[in-house]
Design an enzyme around this catalytic site. Structure first.
Site, PDB file in Angstrom:
ATOM      1  N   ASN A   7       0.874  -1.163   0.000  1.00  0.00           N
ATOM      2  CA  ASN A   7       0.000   0.000   0.000  1.00  0.00           C
ATOM      3  C   ASN A   7       0.918   1.221   0.000  1.00  0.00           C
ATOM      4  O   ASN A   7       1.491   1.570   1.027  1.00  0.00           O
ATOM      5  CB  ASN A   7      -0.875  -0.056   1.263  1.00  0.00           C
ATOM      6  CG  ASN A   7      -1.858   1.091   1.323  1.00  0.00           C
ATOM      7  OD1 ASN A   7      -1.823   1.995   0.487  1.00  0.00           O
ATOM      8  ND2 ASN A   7      -2.725   1.056   2.309  1.00  0.00           N
ATOM      9  N   ARG A  99      -2.703  -2.268  -3.238  1.00  0.00           N
ATOM     10  CA  ARG A  99      -3.935  -1.536  -2.998  1.00  0.00           C
ATOM     11  C   ARG A  99      -3.896  -0.334  -3.934  1.00  0.00           C
ATOM     12  O   ARG A  99      -2.961   0.470  -3.872  1.00  0.00           O
ATOM     13  CB  ARG A  99      -4.000  -1.062  -1.547  1.00  0.00           C
ATOM     14  CG  ARG A  99      -5.183  -0.173  -1.331  1.00  0.00           C
ATOM     15  CD  ARG A  99      -5.156   0.450   0.022  1.00  0.00           C
ATOM     16  NE  ARG A  99      -6.302   1.324   0.163  1.00  0.00           N
ATOM     17  CZ  ARG A  99      -6.279   2.474   0.797  1.00  0.00           C
ATOM     18  NH1 ARG A  99      -5.178   2.888   1.359  1.00  0.00           N
ATOM     19  NH2 ARG A  99      -7.365   3.212   0.877  1.00  0.00           N
ATOM     20  N   HIS A 189     -12.777   2.558   0.618  1.00  0.00           N
ATOM     21  CA  HIS A 189     -12.730   1.524   1.669  1.00  0.00           C
ATOM     22  C   HIS A 189     -13.415   0.243   1.204  1.00  0.00           C
ATOM     23  O   HIS A 189     -13.859  -0.565   2.025  1.00  0.00           O
ATOM     24  CB  HIS A 189     -13.468   1.966   2.957  1.00  0.00           C
ATOM     25  CG  HIS A 189     -12.754   2.979   3.792  1.00  0.00           C
ATOM     26  ND1 HIS A 189     -13.415   3.873   4.593  1.00  0.00           N
ATOM     27  CD2 HIS A 189     -11.432   3.223   3.963  1.00  0.00           C
ATOM     28  CE1 HIS A 189     -12.537   4.637   5.232  1.00  0.00           C
ATOM     29  NE2 HIS A 189     -11.326   4.259   4.853  1.00  0.00           N
ATOM     30  N   ARG A 250     -11.060  15.015   8.366  1.00  0.00           N
ATOM     31  CA  ARG A 250     -11.936  15.410   7.242  1.00  0.00           C
ATOM     32  C   ARG A 250     -13.333  15.743   7.752  1.00  0.00           C
ATOM     33  O   ARG A 250     -13.847  15.072   8.644  1.00  0.00           O
ATOM     34  CB  ARG A 250     -12.037  14.268   6.226  1.00  0.00           C
ATOM     35  CG  ARG A 250     -10.763  14.049   5.450  1.00  0.00           C
ATOM     36  CD  ARG A 250     -10.855  12.821   4.569  1.00  0.00           C
ATOM     37  NE  ARG A 250      -9.804  11.887   4.894  1.00  0.00           N
ATOM     38  CZ  ARG A 250      -9.785  10.624   4.504  1.00  0.00           C
ATOM     39  NH1 ARG A 250     -10.760  10.141   3.759  1.00  0.00           N
ATOM     40  NH2 ARG A 250      -8.793   9.830   4.853  1.00  0.00           N
ATOM     41  N   GLU A 395      -7.840  -5.844   5.279  1.00  0.00           N
ATOM     42  CA  GLU A 395      -7.777  -5.556   3.841  1.00  0.00           C
ATOM     43  C   GLU A 395      -6.620  -6.297   3.181  1.00  0.00           C
ATOM     44  O   GLU A 395      -6.743  -6.778   2.056  1.00  0.00           O
ATOM     45  CB  GLU A 395      -7.627  -4.050   3.621  1.00  0.00           C
ATOM     46  CG  GLU A 395      -8.873  -3.288   4.022  1.00  0.00           C
ATOM     47  CD  GLU A 395      -8.617  -1.834   4.348  1.00  0.00           C
ATOM     48  OE1 GLU A 395      -8.737  -1.024   3.437  1.00  0.00           O
ATOM     49  OE2 GLU A 395      -8.307  -1.502   5.503  1.00  0.00           O
TER      50      GLU A 395
END
Ligand code: ADP
Length: 414
Positions: A7, A99, A189, A250, A395
């Site tokens: 990733n 990813r 996600h 965020r 993941e």
């Protein structure tokens, strides 16, 4: 098959090596050989590595860019220093899974990377200018370092959400903006939501078609997905990962007119306002303290700070509101699933979110909730009409499994 899962971010690199194959996938006996991260690439980088046989190691190294970082990690993994018996040389890494943040409308599942797929990922750069270039750098660096013959697979964060129907993915903007610029909801996600949906149906021994759930991934980034018949039918993140829930830094949803107003009043450019919404808002913005949920919870306990309390209340309220919205969008759910750093580890936030959802049949079991951290469990009272579960996400495992399936040309059941 030893699969390196990568990733690649702009200044960090997360990696794992997972030994898996179709038999191990079937028996759920995949083995994690190591996991680690390299942070602050571009200067004196900090590397942390944890292997199957050795405790966590932490050291620093001068690393110029992602390519150099990857070179360093590959050499490290293949050296005696790492202590991984299964990896003696780079030839012991049989495949690499990446990813990839944005797969646009084109990539609906994980793909074996060839020139066409590379070009497709490049085409999505304008949709994810901060992320896709880093993912591409990682793919190209692996090609140079391990060699062209080692298969590489792209696993897209957006792919799981490509089943969202048009009324849920189109914004009410002039239609030509969608045609010209592909402005629509993509959602992110996806690998995490897909993984917990798969885990849930395995734990419950039900089929994909019987899987009707709402999944909340609450980490630094947060999103909520409605999954009907095992497929994503709506999700809270949008064109970018800025929409939806309140996150660490965020803002999530807000009135779009605020952008112009803030730009005018504060003398900021649109880009500066967007950066503020991405990096200075959410839990950090409201509390004025931090984006770290653990610290916020301790602060509230120790000092009962008003803005910290407000941050937790707004975070939880937004999540609850989205659960309601997703229930309506999917015509009712059979369970709510919490995952991600906060979802897996914070009984307090789970309780705050579920408070006020009794009308929907949610009844948390206080003991089960407080005892559940980083493990899968039903945390609602026996016979609760709408059960609530905690399921830790993984993941990397799904990326490793998809990599094996793509390399061997097998279908993607999860
Ligand atoms: P990322 O989205 O970067 O993968 P994580 O899923 O690891 O992040 O989630 C990070 C968040 O989880 C942070 O806000 C952190 O404070 C929170 N978190 C981790 N452990 C706990 C805990 N025990 N209690 C409350 N929050 C926690």
């Amino acid at each position: 098959m030893n699969v390196l899962v990568l990733n690649a971010g702009s200044s960090n690199l997360k990696f794992q090596v997972i030994a898996t194959d179709p038999d191990r996938i079937r028996q759920d006996t995949d083995e994690r050989l190591c996991r680690g991260a390299m942070e602050r690439i571009g200067g004196e980088a900090i590397v942390t590595v944890e292997t199957k046989n050795a405790p966590r190691q932490k050291f620093t190294a001068a690393i110029r860019d992602v390519g150099a970082g990857l070179d360093y990690i590959l050499r490290y993994l293949a050296s005696d220093r790492s202590g991984i018996d299964e990896i003696r040389s780079l030839a012991d890494i049989q495949a690499v899974g990446h990813r990839v943040v944005h797969g646009g409308e084109v990539f609906q599942e994980s793909m074996l990377i060839d020139d066409k797929v590379l070009a497709g990922i490049e085409e999505c750069i304008d949709l994810a200018p901060l992320h896709n270039p880093n993912n591409l750098r990682g793919i190209k660096a692996v090609k140079e370092l391990i060699g062209r013959d080692t298969p590489q697979v792209a696993v897209f964060d957006t792919a799981f959400h490509t089943t969202i129907p048009e009324p849920a993915y189109l914004y009410a903007l002039p239609y030509h903006l969608y045609r010209r610029h592909r402005i629509r909801r993509y959602g992110f996600h996806g690998t995490s939501h897909r993984y917990v949906a798969y885990r849930y149906r395995t734990l419950r021994n039900i089929t994909r078609e019987q899987t009707n759930i709402i999944t909340l991934h609450l980490g630094n980034g947060c999103s909520c997905t409605a999954i009907r018949g095992g497929r994503s039918v709506d999700t809270s993140m949008g064109m970018t990962p800025l929409e939806g829930l309140v996150m660490g830094t965020r803002s999530g949803d807000l009135d779009p007119a605020i952008l112009t107003l803030v730009a005018t009043k504060e003398g900021m450019s649109p880009h500066e306002v967007e950066t503020m919404l991405m990096t200075q808002s959410g839990l950090l913005g409201i509390s004025g303290l931090t984006n770290d949920m653990r610290v916020l919870q301790e602060e509230l306990k120790d000092h009962d700070d008003r803005r910290v309390r407000l941050a937790l209340e707004i975070f939880s309220y937004r999540a609850r509101k989205y659960i309601g919205a997703m229930m309506a969008s999917m015509g009712g759910a059979d369970a709510i699933i919490f995952t991600g750093g906060i979802g897996e580890n914070s009984p307090e936030i789970r309780a705050r979110i579920c408070q006020g959802l009794e009308w929907a049949g949610v009844q948390l079991d206080t003991d089960r909730n407080s005892q559940t951290r980083a493990k899968s469990a039903d945390i609602s009272v026996e016979g609760s009409k709408l059960p609530v579960w905690v399921i830790p996400t993984d993941e990397e495992l799904l990326i490793a499994r998809d990599t094996v399936r793509c390399v061997l040309g097998l279908p993607h059941p999860a």
